[in-house]
Design an enzyme around this catalytic site. Structure first.
Site: not given
Ligand code: ZN
Ligand code: ZN
Length: 439
Positions: A107, A173
């Site tokens: 991401d 994440e």
């Molecule tokens: Zn980060």
């Molecule tokens: Zn990262």
């Protein structure tokens, strides 16, 4: 610096050579290094493609499709939409052995890019109601590209591999959008570590403040566990001129905030691990002459061990509840409130076992033991289930002062692409060495 040969035939040849050497139980790491150098330009090209087309958490549609297509082209079994946009690749080696998982996060962030690179992102989106840019400002584009390169090298060694490799390309994440689940936690929930059951997992992060070619690591707690909390103090309102008629939640809150400071200074064994208790928001009242009915506080807790987390949670509940009671007020403690990440804990035995591999891949003096960080990493959800090892690789140009390099998550964030090859080499070596050692 590196051989930039893009001929696939050569890579295949080297991969086959690597295989032959494996069979002969000779030193294969030199040939892995050659394979890594040969694939370097492809990794850089993939990274630039992903960098120009960044996608926010749980929206990594194009990135996931690119990953799936690449894995399929290598003859790797692919599962898509694991944890919304997550992709899993399963590469079965010719011989039985452990299941080794490798993880990359995919991401990008709602940041407007301001770097001068020709492949800078021009993507815009609406995030939380505001128009913003989208940028790979944490280097997850590099993580995806590195793992794609690792998959290509390992697929070329399939006939010699003593076990199964599971490639985990993970969404979100940095956290899922409001109201959505996501990240490593959701992938685990949806069985990413099952069928086949993972024995061990490795992951890496490229860091803009660590020099290219270097690896940093820490056994035990490497990144902090995070929990947030909400504390509500309910008192009794009165005129500010007649405080004796009130149960003052503001005075109570002030005492609570002060008392909370004793957790780190008097309860946590700070010689073992650091920890943090922060109150970051306090809301109560609206006029100088009214004692309000209630006060709300928000805070964050960072710990580097599970036992410290338990201790701190317990002490917070005791201090808040009893301080409120002493003031005649009522306290509601919501802990954890909306987010809770475990400590990113590097399994002690696994770290010790694989350290020589990291040193072999990057060079003895380039592998550096570092202090723990109070930031979090959701790799912890995987490493909570199976033994894990997470390490950092360098993305800072050689000779540049880390202090002058833009921090992660900012518009000027920059990575020196010559650092990627260290990640490729380290990951391939970790898989092969772990399989050679047996479970
Ligand atoms: Zn980060
Ligand atoms: Zn990262």
């Amino acid at each position: 610096m590196k051989i930039k040969n893009t001929a696939i035939a050569l890579i295949t040849t080297i991969s086959l050579c690597t295989g032959q050497l494996l069979a002969q139980k000779s030193n294969y790491s030199e040939l892995i290094a050659k394979s890594a150098n040969n694939i370097e330009q492809k990794v850089i090209d993939w990274r630039r493609d992903i960098h120009q087309n960044p996608e926010l958490g749980n929206r990594e549609i194009r990135t996931a499709a690119m990953v799936a297509k690449h894995l399929e082209s290598l003859g790797i079994e692919v599962k898509t939409e694991v944890g919304i946009t997550g992709v899993i690749g399963i590469l079965k080696g010719n011989f039985p052995g452990p299941v080794v998982a490798l993880r990359a996060d995919m991401d990008a962030l709602p940041v407007l890019e301001r770097t001068p690179v020709p492949f800078a992102s021009k993507v815009k989106t609406v995030y939380d109601g505001n128009e913003t840019g989208v940028m790979h400002a944490c280097g997850h584009d590099a993580h995806v590209a590195i793992l794609m390169g690792v998959a290509e090298i390992l697929a070329g060694m399939k006939n010699e591999l003593k076990g199964t490799v599971k490639f985990i390309f993970q969404p979100a994440e940095e956290g899922a959008p409001k109201g959505e689940e996501g990240g490593a936690e959701l992938m685990v929930k949806e069985g990413a570590l099952e069928n086949p059951k993972v024995d061990v997992i490795f992951g890496l992060h490229i860091i803009a403040q660590v020099e290219v070619g270097k690896i940093t690591y820490r056994p035990g707690g490497m990144f902090a566990g995070v929990a947030d909390m909400k504390i509500t103090i309910k008192g009794k309102s009165s005129h500010g001129a007649e405080p004796w008629s009130s149960v003052d939640p503001i005075v109570t809150s002030a005492q609570i905030i002060n008392n909370l400071q004793t957790i780190i200074s008097r309860n946590v064994k700070i010689t073992e691990n650091a920890a943090v208790v922060t109150i970051g928001a306090i809301h109560g009242g609206n006029r100088s002459n009214i004692i309000p009915e209630q006060v709300e506080m928000l805070g964050t807790i960072r710990t580097l061990s599970e036992s410290d987390e338990q201790l701190i949670f317990e002490r917070i509940r005791q201090i808040v509840t009893n301080t409120a009671e002493a003031n005649g007020a009522e306290a509601i403690v919501e802990l954890p409130y909306s987010s809770h990440y475990p400590v990113t804990f590097n399994n002690i035995e696994l770290t010790a076992k694989m350290l020589p591999t990291l040193k072999k891949a990057a060079g003895e003096s380039n592998v550096i033991l570092v202090p723990a960080e109070t930031g979090a990493e959701d790799f912890s959800f995987f490493a909570n289930e199976v033994p894990g090892l997470y390490f950092n690789i360098g993305g800072l140009p050689k000779g540049k002062d880390p202090e002058t390099s833009a921090p992660h998550h900012t518009p000027e964030f920059f990575l020196d692409e010559s650092g990627f090859v260290t990640g490729v080499e380290a990951m391939v070596n970790l898989v092969v060495d772990y399989m050679e050692m047996g479970k």
